[in-house]
Design a protein around this motif. Structure first.
Motif, PDB file in Angstrom:
ATOM      1  N   TYR A  94      -5.101  -3.324  -5.780  1.00 31.67           N
ATOM      2  CA  TYR A  94      -3.777  -2.886  -5.322  1.00 31.67           C
ATOM      3  C   TYR A  94      -2.815  -2.776  -6.574  1.00 31.67           C
ATOM      4  CZ  TYR A  94      -5.658  -4.983  -0.747  1.00 31.67           C
ATOM      5  OH  TYR A  94      -6.702  -5.282   0.033  1.00 31.67           O
ATOM      6  N   TYR A  95      -1.756  -2.063  -6.238  1.00 27.18           N
ATOM      7  CA  TYR A  95      -0.607  -2.038  -7.237  1.00 27.18           C
ATOM      8  C   TYR A  95       0.594  -2.672  -6.833  1.00 27.18           C
ATOM      9  CZ  TYR A  95      -3.070   2.179  -9.448  1.00 27.18           C
ATOM     10  OH  TYR A  95      -4.035   3.006 -10.148  1.00 27.18           O
ATOM     11  N   TRP A  96       0.919  -3.729  -7.550  1.00 25.35           N
ATOM     12  CA  TRP A  96       1.988  -4.613  -7.249  1.00 25.35           C
ATOM     13  C   TRP A  96       3.343  -4.360  -7.851  1.00 25.35           C
ATOM     14  CZ3 TRP A  96       0.436  -7.325  -3.279  1.00 25.35           C
ATOM     15  CH2 TRP A  96      -0.775  -7.517  -3.165  1.00 25.35           C
ATOM     16  N   PRO A  97       4.408  -4.132  -7.114  1.00 24.80           N
ATOM     17  CA  PRO A  97       5.711  -3.899  -7.888  1.00 24.80           C
ATOM     18  C   PRO A  97       6.126  -4.506  -9.010  1.00 24.80           C
ATOM     19  CG  PRO A  97       5.840  -4.605  -5.619  1.00 24.80           C
ATOM     20  CD  PRO A  97       4.684  -4.643  -5.707  1.00 24.80           C
ATOM     21  N   HIS A  98       5.777  -5.738  -9.158  1.00 25.10           N
ATOM     22  CA  HIS A  98       6.107  -6.744 -10.055  1.00 25.10           C
ATOM     23  C   HIS A  98       5.352  -6.606 -11.416  1.00 25.10           C
ATOM     24  CE1 HIS A  98       3.058  -9.109  -8.190  1.00 25.10           C
ATOM     25  NE2 HIS A  98       3.245  -9.919  -9.030  1.00 25.10           N
ATOM     26  N   LEU A  99       4.211  -5.979 -11.295  1.00 23.84           N
ATOM     27  CA  LEU A  99       3.121  -5.728 -12.397  1.00 23.84           C
ATOM     28  C   LEU A  99       2.892  -4.341 -12.705  1.00 23.84           C
ATOM     29  CD1 LEU A  99       0.514  -8.541 -11.074  1.00 23.84           C
ATOM     30  CD2 LEU A  99       2.220  -8.854 -12.786  1.00 23.84           C
ATOM     31  N   LEU A 104       5.017   5.444  -9.785  1.00 19.02           N
ATOM     32  CA  LEU A 104       4.052   6.487 -10.440  1.00 19.02           C
ATOM     33  C   LEU A 104       3.011   7.244  -9.494  1.00 19.02           C
ATOM     34  CD1 LEU A 104       3.800   8.189 -13.327  1.00 19.02           C
ATOM     35  CD2 LEU A 104       2.712   6.248 -14.254  1.00 19.02           C
ATOM     36  N   PRO A 105       2.131   6.373  -8.771  1.00 22.20           N
ATOM     37  CA  PRO A 105       1.071   6.672  -8.275  1.00 22.20           C
ATOM     38  C   PRO A 105       1.384   7.627  -6.746  1.00 22.20           C
ATOM     39  CG  PRO A 105       1.212   4.623  -7.930  1.00 22.20           C
ATOM     40  CD  PRO A 105       2.256   4.837  -8.696  1.00 22.20           C
ATOM     41  N   PHE A 106       2.730   7.629  -6.476  1.00 21.15           N
ATOM     42  CA  PHE A 106       2.963   8.226  -5.153  1.00 21.15           C
ATOM     43  C   PHE A 106       3.987   9.371  -5.049  1.00 21.15           C
ATOM     44  CE2 PHE A 106       2.317   3.534  -4.659  1.00 21.15           C
ATOM     45  CZ  PHE A 106       1.164   3.557  -3.864  1.00 21.15           C
ATOM     46  N   VAL A 107       3.669  10.194  -4.409  1.00 16.48           N
ATOM     47  CA  VAL A 107       4.692  11.415  -4.071  1.00 16.48           C
ATOM     48  C   VAL A 107       5.273  11.267  -2.845  1.00 16.48           C
ATOM     49  CG1 VAL A 107       4.741  13.879  -4.149  1.00 16.48           C
ATOM     50  CG2 VAL A 107       3.135  12.830  -5.629  1.00 16.48           C
ATOM     51  N   TYR A 108       6.710  11.440  -2.883  1.00 14.04           N
ATOM     52  CA  TYR A 108       7.489  11.227  -1.740  1.00 14.04           C
ATOM     53  C   TYR A 108       7.919  12.655  -1.270  1.00 14.04           C
ATOM     54  CZ  TYR A 108       7.771   6.287  -2.481  1.00 14.04           C
ATOM     55  OH  TYR A 108       7.024   4.956  -2.616  1.00 14.04           O
ATOM     56  N   GLU A 109       7.879  12.799   0.011  1.00 18.82           N
ATOM     57  CA  GLU A 109       8.068  14.134   0.836  1.00 18.82           C
ATOM     58  C   GLU A 109       8.816  13.673   2.088  1.00 18.82           C
ATOM     59  OE1 GLU A 109       4.517  16.394   1.398  1.00 18.82           O
ATOM     60  OE2 GLU A 109       4.113  16.489  -0.863  1.00 18.82           O
ATOM     61  N   LYS A 110       9.750  14.816   2.522  1.00 20.43           N
ATOM     62  CA  LYS A 110      10.562  14.568   3.717  1.00 20.43           C
ATOM     63  C   LYS A 110       9.599  14.434   5.042  1.00 20.43           C
ATOM     64  CE  LYS A 110      14.847  15.949   6.054  1.00 20.43           C
ATOM     65  NZ  LYS A 110      16.000  16.725   5.960  1.00 20.43           N
ATOM     66  N   ASP A 111       9.870  13.639   5.904  1.00 23.20           N
ATOM     67  CA  ASP A 111       9.065  13.707   7.179  1.00 23.20           C
ATOM     68  C   ASP A 111       7.631  13.307   6.919  1.00 23.20           C
ATOM     69  OD1 ASP A 111      11.356  14.350   8.313  1.00 23.20           O
ATOM     70  OD2 ASP A 111      10.936  16.561   8.425  1.00 23.20           O
ATOM     71  N   ARG A 112       7.235  12.823   5.813  1.00 21.00           N
ATOM     72  CA  ARG A 112       5.764  12.473   5.817  1.00 21.00           C
ATOM     73  C   ARG A 112       5.821  11.010   5.047  1.00 21.00           C
ATOM     74  NH1 ARG A 112       2.303  17.333   3.176  1.00 21.00           N
ATOM     75  NH2 ARG A 112       0.777  15.990   4.162  1.00 21.00           N
ATOM     76  N   ALA A 113       4.766  10.497   5.076  1.00 25.16           N
ATOM     77  CA  ALA A 113       4.303   9.286   4.353  1.00 25.16           C
ATOM     78  C   ALA A 113       3.959   9.416   2.880  1.00 25.16           C
ATOM     79  CB  ALA A 113       2.979   8.477   5.127  1.00 25.16           C
ATOM     80  N   PRO A 114       4.218   8.381   1.963  1.00 25.53           N
ATOM     81  CA  PRO A 114       3.883   8.619   0.725  1.00 25.53           C
ATOM     82  C   PRO A 114       2.568   9.441   0.426  1.00 25.53           C
ATOM     83  CG  PRO A 114       5.045   6.624   1.087  1.00 25.53           C
ATOM     84  CD  PRO A 114       4.782   7.087   2.289  1.00 25.53           C
ATOM     85  N   ARG A 115       2.254  10.274  -0.435  1.00 28.55           N
ATOM     86  CA  ARG A 115       1.174  10.823  -0.773  1.00 28.55           C
ATOM     87  C   ARG A 115       0.716  10.387  -2.092  1.00 28.55           C
ATOM     88  NH1 ARG A 115      -0.509  12.818   3.951  1.00 28.55           N
ATOM     89  NH2 ARG A 115       1.316  13.824   5.082  1.00 28.55           N
ATOM     90  N   PRO A 230       4.058  -1.180 -19.230  1.00 33.39           N
ATOM     91  CA  PRO A 230       3.352  -1.768 -20.221  1.00 33.39           C
ATOM     92  C   PRO A 230       2.566  -3.170 -19.911  1.00 33.39           C
ATOM     93  CG  PRO A 230       5.671  -1.601 -21.131  1.00 33.39           C
ATOM     94  CD  PRO A 230       5.331  -0.883 -19.647  1.00 33.39           C
ATOM     95  N   GLY A 231       1.301  -3.128 -19.920  1.00 28.93           N
ATOM     96  CA  GLY A 231       0.600  -4.512 -19.415  1.00 28.93           C
ATOM     97  C   GLY A 231       0.133  -4.481 -17.777  1.00 28.93           C
ATOM     98  N   GLY A 232       0.610  -3.112 -17.143  1.00 30.51           N
ATOM     99  CA  GLY A 232       0.172  -3.065 -15.930  1.00 30.51           C
ATOM    100  C   GLY A 232      -0.971  -2.285 -15.654  1.00 30.51           C
ATOM    101  N   GLN A 233      -1.429  -2.184 -14.598  1.00 28.29           N
ATOM    102  CA  GLN A 233      -2.805  -1.169 -14.297  1.00 28.29           C
ATOM    103  C   GLN A 233      -2.382   0.336 -14.242  1.00 28.29           C
ATOM    104  OE1 GLN A 233      -5.894  -2.472 -11.230  1.00 28.29           O
ATOM    105  NE2 GLN A 233      -4.130  -3.266 -10.504  1.00 28.29           N
ATOM    106  N   ILE A 234      -1.164   0.645 -14.078  1.00 31.60           N
ATOM    107  CA  ILE A 234      -0.558   1.790 -14.190  1.00 31.60           C
ATOM    108  C   ILE A 234       0.870   1.908 -14.383  1.00 31.60           C
ATOM    109  CG2 ILE A 234       0.189   2.124 -11.624  1.00 31.60           C
ATOM    110  CD1 ILE A 234      -0.830   4.729 -11.674  1.00 31.60           C
TER     111      ILE A 234
END
Length: 234
Positions: A94-99, A104-115, A230-234
């Motif tokens: 998983y990607y973690w918001p504190h690490l 970066l790995p998601f694309v946000y669009e209106k009326d849709r879940a993140p891609r 820095p130091g993260g997976q992504i």
């Protein structure tokens, strides 16, 4: 998903790490550092923000009061995540918001879940997919008039307000307008929505990064576009 800086374990007046009597005692400090925003869906909650255990306390009692196991969560994300077994073997699935730079790995669009961003390689795509599924952020209602997920409607409303704000800024690009938009965004939440709507305005993106408490500034370049953490997976 906003990348955040949770920071090290709080210390007492003697400089020693605080030992929490209850995990909920960590909530004020978490809110002080990261704001009243869910670490996953980014909704703003004036009340009812939970101390979320990355590794579930039901399975890992020794981590129940451990600062390094804490994030903030809304009731919906906390419930969806439940007691999924996050352990040392699958933690990096998983990607973690504190690490990581979870914007970066998601694309946000209106009326849709993140891609999932297309530039990711196959292993990164799988991690990003796992991350969305962890709290059900990949779900999309088929009938928006009967949405049961309480996160969906506020996110749509935030997107609409952000678009109106962008139109206002096109007409009046004053300092006062920019500050007003920043204040509106921090009141409503859904940081990633605002960052997407203002993706071509470096000044507004800077203001949004600085305005939301705890946003990791190291996750952005000089034009405030996302880069690997820095130091993260992504």
């Amino acid at each position: 998903m906003r990348p955040v800086t949770r920071g090290e374990t709080p210390v007492d007046s003697n400089g020693k790490p605080v030992k929490f009597r209850e995990h909920s005692d960590a909530r004020p400090e978490l809110i002080n550092r990261m704001g009243r925003y869910c670490s996953y869906c980014e909704i703003h909650l004036p009340m009812g923000m939970a101390v979320e255990h990355i590794q579930p306390k039901e399975l890992y009692r020794d981590l129940e009061k451990d600062w390094t196991n804490f994030l903030l969560s809304c009731p919906s994300c906390n419930s969806r995540k439940g007691i999924k077994d996050i352990n040392t073997q699958n933690f990096n699935s998983y990607y973690w918001p504190h690490l990581d730079n979870t914007f970066l790995p998601f694309v946000y669009e209106k009326d849709r879940a993140p891609r999932i961003a297309q530039f990711l390689n196959i292993p990164q795509q799988q991690i990003a997919t796992n991350t969305l599924k962890l709290t059900g952020l990949d779900s999309e209602p088929t009938n928006r008039s009967s949405v049961k997920d309480p996160r969906w409607k506020p996110r749509l409303e935030a997107w609409q307000i952000a678009e109106w704000a962008r139109q206002d800024l096109d007409r009046d690009s004053s300092e006062a307008m920019r500050n007003r938009i920043k204040e509106t965004a921090t009141t409503i939440g859904f940081w990633s929505v605002w960052m997407t709507v203002f993706q071509d305005d470096a000044d507004m993106r800077r203001r949004l990064i600085e305005a939301f408490p705890g946003t990791c500034s190291n996750c952005f370049d000089g034009q405030f576009q996302p880069i690997s953490r820095p130091g993260g997976q992504i």
